[in-house]
Design a protein around this motif. Sequence first.
Motif, mmCIF file in Angstrom:
data_model
loop_
_atom_site.group_PDB
_atom_site.id
_atom_site.type_symbol
_atom_site.label_atom_id
_atom_site.label_comp_id
_atom_site.label_asym_id
_atom_site.label_seq_id
_atom_site.Cartn_x
_atom_site.Cartn_y
_atom_site.Cartn_z
ATOM 1 N N ASP A 6 3.837 -9.368 -12.244
ATOM 2 C CA ASP A 6 4.076 -7.951 -11.928
ATOM 3 C C ASP A 6 5.413 -7.223 -11.991
ATOM 4 O O ASP A 6 5.545 -5.961 -11.838
ATOM 5 C CB ASP A 6 3.369 -7.686 -10.561
ATOM 6 C CG ASP A 6 1.825 -7.938 -10.739
ATOM 7 O OD1 ASP A 6 1.250 -8.064 -11.805
ATOM 8 O OD2 ASP A 6 1.158 -8.348 -9.598
ATOM 9 N N GLY A 7 6.367 -7.890 -12.320
ATOM 10 C CA GLY A 7 7.690 -7.652 -12.303
ATOM 11 C C GLY A 7 8.641 -7.408 -11.362
ATOM 12 O O GLY A 7 9.614 -6.811 -11.377
ATOM 13 N N LYS A 62 6.411 0.740 -16.658
ATOM 14 C CA LYS A 62 6.439 -0.324 -16.164
ATOM 15 C C LYS A 62 5.092 -0.707 -15.610
ATOM 16 O O LYS A 62 4.598 -1.998 -16.014
ATOM 17 C CB LYS A 62 7.423 -0.784 -15.004
ATOM 18 C CG LYS A 62 7.160 -1.825 -14.249
ATOM 19 C CD LYS A 62 8.024 -2.197 -13.016
ATOM 20 C CE LYS A 62 7.597 -3.215 -12.121
ATOM 21 N NZ LYS A 62 8.547 -3.646 -10.955
ATOM 22 N N THR A 88 2.561 -3.464 -17.017
ATOM 23 C CA THR A 88 1.435 -4.375 -16.020
ATOM 24 C C THR A 88 0.015 -4.149 -16.399
ATOM 25 O O THR A 88 -0.691 -5.195 -16.522
ATOM 26 C CB THR A 88 1.850 -3.828 -14.710
ATOM 27 O OG1 THR A 88 3.114 -4.217 -14.134
ATOM 28 C CG2 THR A 88 0.770 -4.769 -13.678
ATOM 29 N N HIS A 110 -2.719 -6.975 -17.483
ATOM 30 C CA HIS A 110 -4.201 -7.235 -16.765
ATOM 31 C C HIS A 110 -5.111 -7.016 -17.794
ATOM 32 O O HIS A 110 -6.202 -7.805 -17.717
ATOM 33 C CB HIS A 110 -4.073 -6.087 -15.772
ATOM 34 C CG HIS A 110 -3.400 -6.351 -14.519
ATOM 35 N ND1 HIS A 110 -3.117 -5.502 -13.545
ATOM 36 C CD2 HIS A 110 -2.567 -7.433 -14.287
ATOM 37 C CE1 HIS A 110 -2.449 -5.895 -12.735
ATOM 38 N NE2 HIS A 110 -1.903 -7.125 -13.052
ATOM 39 N N ARG A 115 6.038 -11.349 -18.900
ATOM 40 C CA ARG A 115 6.686 -10.185 -18.239
ATOM 41 C C ARG A 115 8.140 -10.545 -18.265
ATOM 42 O O ARG A 115 8.583 -9.407 -18.266
ATOM 43 C CB ARG A 115 6.234 -10.164 -16.912
ATOM 44 C CG ARG A 115 6.994 -9.282 -15.906
ATOM 45 C CD ARG A 115 6.847 -7.952 -16.046
ATOM 46 N NE ARG A 115 5.556 -7.417 -15.911
ATOM 47 C CZ ARG A 115 5.431 -6.118 -15.856
ATOM 48 N NH1 ARG A 115 6.229 -5.215 -16.592
ATOM 49 N NH2 ARG A 115 4.077 -5.513 -15.367
#
Length: 231
Positions: free
Chosen positions: A34-35, A135, A139, A143, A169
């Motif tokens: 998720d970064g 961003k 994400t 997903h 990612r």
Amino acid sequence: MAEQLTGLADDRALLGRTSTAERVSDILRSRIADGYFPPGTRLSEDSIGGALGVSRNTLRESFRLLTHERLLVHELNRGVFVRVLTVDDVEDIYRTRSLVECAVVRGLGEPPYALDGLAEAVEDGRRAARESDWKGVGTANIHFHRELVALAGSERTDELMRSVFAELRLAFHVVDDPRRLHEPYIARNAELLDTLRSGERETAARLLAVYLENSLKRVVEVYLRRVGDDT
């Protein structure tokens, strides 16, 4: 780092009383995907262990597991860092994605398909784009593809691709213009969703193959410009 640690403290409840290195690895892998931890970030044993409430030994074992998955790297006398990918890594990630994701779509069987997760990811991407949260768009895109793989109903495939998407990612973090990379895939994800709703899995597989090929070219172009091919 303070923001990331706050998030980890929120994840502490997921560990429960039966905390294991595997569960810690799951949390850290998700955070990387998720970064929250960009490539090159040094992971502090004290800070992360304190945020999650786990022992140093448990955390070290989870680091070892994630190093085996190529998400982390241990540097002698310096510590553990989130890995910086090479161009070869990026190409291999996309090769794996193409093999797995296209096979999942082709093997779906007869419609209708369980597409609620894909539809939710498309809406999440659109919402993030309206807020100029690129961003967040990235994400939502990850997903979307995770939900696509989940259509296979295979725990082994899901497990394999969790690490691949986390590595993806890391590649996205190098992109200097995330809007240019991610924005076109909002419409392309919606197109894939509509095609699957129509039950046209072979058409969807062809669209997906071109989609992944285009995405690879974009990411590699950025890598060659910003990182170089000798990393």
